[in-house]
Design an enzyme around this catalytic site. Structure first.
Site, PDB file in Angstrom:
ATOM      1  N   ARG A 127       0.876  -1.187   0.000  1.00 13.81           N
ATOM      2  CA  ARG A 127       0.000   0.000   0.000  1.00 13.81           C
ATOM      3  C   ARG A 127       0.906   1.228   0.000  1.00 13.81           C
ATOM      4  O   ARG A 127       1.702   1.413   0.916  1.00 13.81           O
ATOM      5  CB  ARG A 127      -0.917  -0.003   1.227  1.00 13.81           C
ATOM      6  CG  ARG A 127      -1.652   1.316   1.399  1.00 13.81           C
ATOM      7  CD  ARG A 127      -2.778   1.257   2.400  1.00 13.81           C
ATOM      8  NE  ARG A 127      -3.922   0.541   1.870  1.00 13.81           N
ATOM      9  CZ  ARG A 127      -5.178   0.696   2.305  1.00 13.81           C
ATOM     10  NH1 ARG A 127      -5.443   1.543   3.286  1.00 13.81           N
ATOM     11  NH2 ARG A 127      -6.163   0.000   1.779  1.00 13.81           N
ATOM     12  N   HIS A 138      -7.327   0.739  -6.591  1.00 13.92           N
ATOM     13  CA  HIS A 138      -7.553  -0.082  -5.397  1.00 13.92           C
ATOM     14  C   HIS A 138      -8.234  -1.379  -5.870  1.00 13.92           C
ATOM     15  O   HIS A 138      -9.415  -1.623  -5.604  1.00 13.92           O
ATOM     16  CB  HIS A 138      -8.442   0.685  -4.414  1.00 13.92           C
ATOM     17  CG  HIS A 138      -8.446   0.126  -3.013  1.00 13.92           C
ATOM     18  ND1 HIS A 138      -7.704  -0.984  -2.642  1.00 13.92           N
ATOM     19  CD2 HIS A 138      -9.110   0.529  -1.899  1.00 13.92           C
ATOM     20  CE1 HIS A 138      -7.922  -1.220  -1.355  1.00 13.92           C
ATOM     21  NE2 HIS A 138      -8.760  -0.321  -0.888  1.00 13.92           N
ATOM     22  N   GLN A 152     -10.219  -3.903  -3.538  1.00 17.05           N
ATOM     23  CA  GLN A 152     -11.483  -3.343  -3.052  1.00 17.05           C
ATOM     24  C   GLN A 152     -12.591  -3.543  -4.083  1.00 17.05           C
ATOM     25  O   GLN A 152     -13.683  -4.021  -3.748  1.00 17.05           O
ATOM     26  CB  GLN A 152     -11.292  -1.846  -2.783  1.00 17.05           C
ATOM     27  CG  GLN A 152     -12.571  -1.139  -2.340  1.00 17.05           C
ATOM     28  CD  GLN A 152     -12.974  -1.544  -0.935  1.00 17.05           C
ATOM     29  OE1 GLN A 152     -12.189  -1.422  -0.017  1.00 17.05           O
ATOM     30  NE2 GLN A 152     -14.200  -2.028  -0.768  1.00 17.05           N
ATOM     31  N   ASP A 191     -17.132   6.927  -1.656  1.00 20.08           N
ATOM     32  CA  ASP A 191     -15.809   6.812  -1.019  1.00 20.08           C
ATOM     33  C   ASP A 191     -15.548   8.182  -0.382  1.00 20.08           C
ATOM     34  O   ASP A 191     -16.266   9.155  -0.663  1.00 20.08           O
ATOM     35  CB  ASP A 191     -14.769   6.475  -2.112  1.00 20.08           C
ATOM     36  CG  ASP A 191     -13.339   6.351  -1.595  1.00 20.08           C
ATOM     37  OD1 ASP A 191     -13.137   6.225  -0.373  1.00 20.08           O
ATOM     38  OD2 ASP A 191     -12.410   6.376  -2.432  1.00 20.08           O
ATOM     39  N   CYS A 193     -16.683   1.792   0.523  1.00 21.30           N
ATOM     40  CA  CYS A 193     -15.463   0.987   0.764  1.00 21.30           C
ATOM     41  C   CYS A 193     -14.965   1.134   2.195  1.00 21.30           C
ATOM     42  O   CYS A 193     -14.230   0.272   2.672  1.00 21.30           O
ATOM     43  CB  CYS A 193     -14.381   1.363  -0.234  1.00 21.30           C
ATOM     44  SG  CYS A 193     -13.934   3.097  -0.223  1.00 21.30           S
ATOM     45  N   ARG A 241     -13.736  -8.652   1.787  1.00 22.91           N
ATOM     46  CA  ARG A 241     -12.319  -8.417   1.447  1.00 22.91           C
ATOM     47  C   ARG A 241     -11.515  -9.691   1.760  1.00 22.91           C
ATOM     48  O   ARG A 241     -10.639 -10.078   1.004  1.00 22.91           O
ATOM     49  CB  ARG A 241     -11.761  -7.238   2.267  1.00 22.91           C
ATOM     50  CG  ARG A 241     -12.414  -5.876   1.995  1.00 22.91           C
ATOM     51  CD  ARG A 241     -12.087  -5.344   0.619  1.00 22.91           C
ATOM     52  NE  ARG A 241     -10.673  -5.238   0.380  1.00 22.91           N
ATOM     53  CZ  ARG A 241      -9.880  -4.237   0.790  1.00 22.91           C
ATOM     54  NH1 ARG A 241     -10.410  -3.210   1.414  1.00 22.91           N
ATOM     55  NH2 ARG A 241      -8.577  -4.217   0.526  1.00 22.91           N
TER      56      ARG A 241
HETATM   57  N1   CP Z   1     -11.411   0.049   2.300  1.00 22.52           N
HETATM   58  C1   CP Z   1     -10.122  -0.052   2.724  1.00 22.52           C
HETATM   59  O1   CP Z   1      -9.190  -0.304   1.960  1.00 22.52           O
HETATM   60  O2   CP Z   1      -9.989   0.130   4.065  1.00 22.52           O
HETATM   61  P1   CP Z   1      -8.620   0.321   4.867  1.00 22.52           P
HETATM   62  O3   CP Z   1      -8.031   1.647   4.429  1.00 22.52           O
HETATM   63  O4   CP Z   1      -9.025   0.307   6.307  1.00 22.52           O
HETATM   64  O5   CP Z   1      -7.692  -0.801   4.517  1.00 22.52           O
HETATM   65  N1  NVA Z   2      -9.868   6.773  -1.801  1.00 24.96           N
HETATM   66  C1  NVA Z   2      -9.566   6.343  -0.454  1.00 24.96           C
HETATM   67  C2  NVA Z   2      -9.832   4.882  -0.298  1.00 24.96           C
HETATM   68  C3  NVA Z   2      -9.688   4.384   1.116  1.00 24.96           C
HETATM   69  C4  NVA Z   2      -9.889   2.916   1.226  1.00 24.96           C
HETATM   70  C5  NVA Z   2      -8.125   6.695  -0.119  1.00 24.96           C
HETATM   71  O1  NVA Z   2      -7.261   6.534  -0.971  1.00 24.96           O
HETATM   72  O2  NVA Z   2      -7.888   7.139   1.012  1.00 24.96           O
END
Ligand code: CP
Ligand code: NVA
Length: 321
Positions: free
Chosen positions: A101, A128, A131, A240, A280, A308
């Site tokens: 990430r 993502h 997701q 989101d 999400c 997930r």
């Molecule tokens: N939706 C999602 O990716 O959540 P987190 O940021 O908690 O991993």
């Molecule tokens: N668009 C958001 C998604 C979080 C799961 C971010 O990048 O923070």
């Protein structure tokens, strides 16, 4: 060597295989008979916060017989400037797979290239993928095939989540409508990258509507600032956060610009009577969704979060058959 770096680079066939296999992983979780990661160690290298992604991957890797190793990017030399390609070459000699990430999409791609081990994008600024595969799994679990359905994304239409939705719509053949102010819509070049066979702009007093068709799948992507138009007859309303991770410095401006792009009871009235609402997570009540609508859809939203785990186990076993 297989990776999951984006939905852009994942074929329809592979998406369908993962979605199908996730049904089996969910149904057979208690039996826990498949251990494709036995004897393996998988690193989770995270430069951003996470609840769902971190826990679902740690638990999923464990349930598949492997050992997860969580590395906060700030605690390893990467955080002090050691190049990705060096980190990748070191870890590639010790571990069997990586879940990353981070910010730049190119960092995940570079890691995959240099590490020589299966690499998963667990969120970048660009996509993502895990997701959106889980979201589609959740939709199909509740309503059947997503092909031909209308998914309306409301909010910041240019962030990672809607971008992965675009590539999914292009390949799986559903209609994705993105309702966002003009400055928060994805660039047209992205529709071309997704393989649009035809892009048409219609000027209307309420604001222009951009429509892209994907002849190979029957998919469509619609970009509009007209929320009412976008929500009309939707099968799934999806949102989101307005302020993605890394965009905190723009928070005040974003909250001002995106105000009104909210899923609430009034918006739901425009959609199909059996519309599903998904998010999400994490959710910010009073911003992208109101409290009442969120709580009314909590059973769906928390199934979506749970899924997930099942979908990512299917992803891991697709990478390491
Ligand atoms: N939706 C999602 O990716 O959540 P987190 O940021 O908690 O991993
Ligand atoms: N668009 C958001 C998604 C979080 C799961 C971010 O990048 O923070």
């Amino acid at each position: 060597m297989k990776h999951l770096l984006s939905l852009e680079s994942m074929s329809r066939k592979d998406m369908e295989a993962v979605l199908q296999n996730a049904v089996v992983f969910k149904a057979q979780r208690k039996d826990n008979r498949q251990h494709p990661l036995a004897g393996q160690t998988w690193a989770l290298i995270f430069s951003k916060s996470s609840t769902r992604t971190r826990v679902s991957f740690e638990v999923g890797i464990h349930e598949l017989g492997g050992q997860p190793l969580f590395l906060n990017a700030n605690d390893i030399q990467l955080g002090r400037g050691e190049p990705i390609k060096d980190t990748a070459r070191v870890l590639g000699r010790m571990i069997h797979g990586a879940v990353i990430r981070t910010f730049a999409q190119s960092d995940v791609e570079e890691f995959a290239q240099f590490s020589g081990i299966p690499t998963i994008n667990a969120l970048t600024d660009h996509e993502h993928p895990c997701q959106i595969l889980s979201d589609i799994f959740t939709y199909q679990e509740k309503r059947g095939p997503i092909q031909g359905k209308v998914v309306t994304f409301v909010g910041d239409g240019a962030c990672n989540v809607p971008i992965s939705w675009i590539f999914a719509a292009a390949k799986l053949g559903f209609e994705l409508r993105i309702a966002a102010p003009k400055n928060y819509q994805p660039p047209l070049a992205l529709l071309e990258r997704a393989g649009a066979s035809h892009v048409h702009t219609e000027a209307r007093p309420e604001g222009e509507i951009i429509r892209a068709d994907f002849r190979s799948s029957g998919g469509k992507v619609v970009l509009t600032s007209d929320l009412t138009f976008a929500a009309g007859g939707a099968d799934l309303l999806y949102t989101d956060v307005w302020v993605s991770m890394g965009k905190e410095a723009e928070a005040v401006q974003r909250i001002k610009d995106l105000s009104g792009y909210q899923i609430n009871a009034a918006l739901m009235k425009l959609a199909k009577p059996d519309v599903l609402v998904m998010h999400c997570l994490p959710a910010y009540r009073g911003k992208e969704i109101d409290e009442q609508t969120f709580e009314a859809s909590a059973p769906t939203i928390f199934d979506e979060a749970e899924n997930r785990l099942h979908v990512q186990k299917a992803i891991l076993s697709w990478l390491v058959p």
